[in-house]
Design an enzyme around this catalytic site. Structure first.
Site, PDB file in Angstrom:
ATOM      1  N   CYS A   1      -5.723  -3.427  42.711  1.00  0.00           N
ATOM      2  CA  CYS A   1      -6.200  -3.615  44.083  1.00  0.00           C
ATOM      3  C   CYS A   1      -6.347  -2.271  44.811  1.00  0.00           C
ATOM      4  CB  CYS A   1      -5.256  -4.531  44.849  1.00  0.00           C
ATOM      5  SG  CYS A   1      -3.662  -3.753  45.218  1.00  0.00           S
TER       6      CYS A   1
ATOM      7  N   ARG B   1       3.760   4.039  37.256  1.00  0.00           N
ATOM      8  CA  ARG B   1       2.705   4.882  36.680  1.00  0.00           C
ATOM      9  C   ARG B   1       3.397   6.155  36.223  1.00  0.00           C
ATOM     10  NH1 ARG B   1      -0.967   8.163  39.742  1.00  0.00           N
ATOM     11  NH2 ARG B   1      -3.023   8.415  38.848  1.00  0.00           N
TER      12      ARG B   1
ATOM     13  N   ALA C   1      -3.225  -0.307  45.406  1.00  0.00           N
ATOM     14  CA  ALA C   1      -2.777   0.375  44.183  1.00  0.00           C
ATOM     15  C   ALA C   1      -3.498   1.708  44.029  1.00  0.00           C
ATOM     16  CB  ALA C   1      -3.021  -0.496  42.953  1.00  0.00           C
TER      17      ALA C   1
ATOM     18  N   HIS D   1      -8.937   4.827  46.444  1.00  0.00           N
ATOM     19  CA  HIS D   1      -9.099   6.270  46.230  1.00  0.00           C
ATOM     20  C   HIS D   1      -9.827   6.881  47.430  1.00  0.00           C
ATOM     21  CE1 HIS D   1      -9.507   5.233  41.655  1.00  0.00           C
ATOM     22  NE2 HIS D   1      -8.242   5.272  42.021  1.00  0.00           N
TER      23      HIS D   1
HETATM   24 FE1  CFM Z   1      -8.922   8.748  37.546  1.00  0.00          FE
HETATM   25 FE2  CFM Z   1      -8.708   7.229  35.673  1.00  0.00          FE
HETATM   26 FE3  CFM Z   1      -7.883   6.545  38.146  1.00  0.00          FE
HETATM   27 FE4  CFM Z   1      -6.565   8.390  36.692  1.00  0.00          FE
HETATM   28 FE5  CFM Z   1      -4.755   6.541  35.810  1.00  0.00          FE
HETATM   29 FE6  CFM Z   1      -6.949   5.409  34.854  1.00  0.00          FE
HETATM   30 FE7  CFM Z   1      -6.100   4.713  37.264  1.00  0.00          FE
HETATM   31 MO1  CFM Z   1      -4.756   4.010  35.163  1.00  0.00          MO
HETATM   32  S1  CFM Z   1      -8.138   9.225  35.556  1.00  0.00           S
HETATM   33  S2  CFM Z   1      -7.155   8.364  38.770  1.00  0.00           S
HETATM   34  S3  CFM Z   1      -4.495   8.679  36.102  1.00  0.00           S
HETATM   35  S4  CFM Z   1      -9.848   6.804  37.360  1.00  0.00           S
HETATM   36  S5  CFM Z   1      -5.132   5.855  33.885  1.00  0.00           S
HETATM   37  S6  CFM Z   1      -8.870   6.120  33.889  1.00  0.00           S
HETATM   38  S7  CFM Z   1      -6.888   3.484  35.766  1.00  0.00           S
HETATM   39  S8  CFM Z   1      -4.015   5.007  37.083  1.00  0.00           S
HETATM   40  S9  CFM Z   1      -7.085   4.756  39.175  1.00  0.00           S
END
Ligand code: CFM
Length: 545
Positions: A66, A100, A69, A199
């Protein structure tokens, strides 16, 4: 009932696989999913369009997380000296608590709140009468106990639904406390279609409230920001080791092993190196517009990719001694890498892999598999956007009902702090010499013709894929791990690395080769029998179908 599933597809045809994957869906669902499953044509200059960053169809078991997260867990979670206070029911806080594997080094000040779980622990009465008083009390309590430099407040779903004004509270508390920066994130889980929205929200708020706050000059000749590296399993430690050896000063990492001060000083770097494009490209763009710091795409997953990325950084600074030093480091590191490849290659060459992770690793990890002589036959992201698949030339993307929820902040050149690190002519000359700025080609051009690129893969489709294509290894996350292993195929977690890592840089690559060699050559999986190999498949139908 699936019929072709029983056929052993030794020489599989991607068109058949795609048809089989969506065969059980109602027509409307099948039509939508068909646009998210692409048979790669790997065209030179043009890639076909893929549907991405859209809502998951209700009822489908998605691999996504989500918005909360993405904001609290992913971007802000790895920063050790900001108190991350979750405003919401305790469950939301608990499931973001050390789940994580982002590692940290507490440093001389020892300030590290990573192993705490801060929550307002909202109750029914707060949902009914409002949770603002509780939030004010919690901020005060966190301050009294720890005296942190900063407190970040994260909204969970109920907070947005009842309308607690977290931003005004943050502003007032910042004023009241005096020496603690307090800011809030409207990152309710429902805000976007996945963690990707989180993000963006995190990028905006960190840029607005923290970046540029520290003007104490940072020493260093070749100063960069490393954006989109989260120190999972110690990846960031390995990258920092290499940087140090090369003489690169890392002003700030967003956000693996980072501190408040790093974010606050990010405007002092002379280049931003973007690792995970999906999660942090907004900060990269804003740093350029406001302070004049150009950005390039890098990738420290894969030994060759690491060398290439270091060369790109060296090229940017146009200093021969630095270029030579980087070459020396690469020459020192590569023999061990080559020896490890020579060791595993006879056992890994020709094996196949599938990668379904997040928004960048499904691309980055292809480098490591290539180095091992393995072929990635299917890959995709959980929540990336079209530019991560097809390249940034597809930008700007159409704004839809879901992306409209996410604030786009307008950034202008800072009247005092903006200074272009390179002139227009210098940038053009570097571009001509092969260094591309603000550029990312995406995953699709790196995949072979006839491979399957799949966005937002779900459990049903994952099982179909594995059943039909029988890869030698499947890479995804914990939710997928056991269902894949039950199909008799080894599974490697590429979010948390299971308990392994680092896999970045030179030493990380060596770790990865050994780990994958061990997994793809393990006999244990061949002893497993899937339930349908022994019993007839049971199929059910909904009564209203
Ligand atoms: Fe970038 Fe990723 Fe992500 Fe990531 Fe991660 Fe991920 Fe993630 Mo899991 S590199 S920041 S450190 S998009 S592994 S492939 S899914 S936490 S949001």
């Amino acid at each position: 009932m699936a019929t072709t599933a029983k056929k052993k597809l030794v020489q599989w045809d991607p068109t058949d696989i795609k048809a089989e994957m969506i065969a059980k869906y109602p027509p409307k669902v099948a039509r939508k999913r068909a646009k998210q499953i692409m048979i790669n044509e790997a065209l030179e200059n043009e890639t076909p369009e893929i549907l991405a960053n859209v809502r998951t169809i209700p009822g489908i078991i998605t691999m996504r997380g989500c918005t909360y997260a993405g904001c609290k867990g992913v971007i802000m979670g790895p920063t050790r000296d900001i108190v991350n206070l979750v405003h919401g029911p305790i469950g939301c806080g608990f499931y973001a608590w050390l789940t994580r594997r982002n590692q940290t080094e507490p440093g001389p000040d020892g300030e590290n709140y990573m192993n705490y779980c801060f929550s307002t622990d909202m109750q029914d009465s707060d949902i009914i009468f409002g949770g603002e008083k509780r939030l004010i009390k919690a901020i005060q309590e966190a301050y009294d106990l720890f005296h942190p430099k900063a407190i970040g407040v994260f909204a969970t779903c109920p907070v947005g639904l009842i309308g607690d004004d977290i931003h005004t509270i943050a502003k007032n508390m910042k004023k009241k406390l005096g020496d603690c920066n307090v800011f809030a994130f409207s990152c309710e889980g429902y805000k976007g279609v996945s963690q990707s929205a989180g993000h963006h929200i995190a990028n905006n708020q960190v840029f607005r409230h923290v970046v540029g706050e520290n003007d104490t000059p940072k020493e260093g000749e070749f100063k960069i920001n490393l954006l989109g590296e989260y120190n999972i399993g110690g990846d960031g430690f390995e990258i920092d080791r290499i940087f140090k050896k090369c003489g690169i000063t890392n002003i700030s990492t967003f956000s693996g092993n980072s501190t408040y001060d790093q974010f606050a000083s990010a405007h002092q770097a002379d280049l931003s190196a973007v690792m995970c494009h999906r999660s942090i490209n907004y900060v990269a763009d804003m740093l350029e517009v406001k302070y004049g710091i150009p950005w390039i795409k890098v990738n420290f997953i894969g030994a060759e990719a690491t060398a290439k990325s270091l060369r790109k950084i060296a090229m940017y600074f146009e200093n021969q001694a630095f270029i030579d030093r980087v070459e020396k480091v690469i020459a020192e590191e590569m023999p061990d890498v080559e020896a490890a490849i020579a060791d595993v290659l006879p056992r890994t060459k020709g094996k196949t892999a599938m990668i379904f992770v997040g928004g960048s690793r499904a691309h980055h990890y292809q480098e490591l598999f290539k180095e091992m002589g393995m072929k990635v036959i299917s890959a995709g992201y959980e929540f990336a956007h079209r530019d991560d698949y097809e390249g940034r030339q597809v930008l700007p993307l159409k704004v839809d009902a879901d992306s409209r929820n996410i604030e786009e902040i307008e950034v202008e050149a800072d009247p005092n702090l903006f200074h272009p690190r390179k002139s227009k002519e210098e940038l053009e000359a570097l571009e001509k010499a092969g260094l591309q700025f603000r550029h990312y080609d995406g995953l699709i051009p790196d995949m072979e013709k006839g491979t399957l690129v799949i966005d937002d893969l779900n459990q049903h489709e994952a099982e179909k894929l594995v059943e039909l294509m029988k890869p030698d290894i499947f890479c995804a996350g914990i939710k997928e791990k056991f269902s894949i292993q039950k199909l008799g195929v080894p599974m490697k977690q590429l979010h948390s690395y299971d308990s392994g890592g680092p896999y970045a840089g030179f030493k990380g690559a060596i770790n990865f080769y050994h780990e994958i060699d061990r997994l793809v050559n393990s006999k244990v999986w061949s002893y497993m029998k899937a339930p349908w190999q022994e019993n007839p498949q049971l199929a059910g139908a909904y009564v209203w179908e």
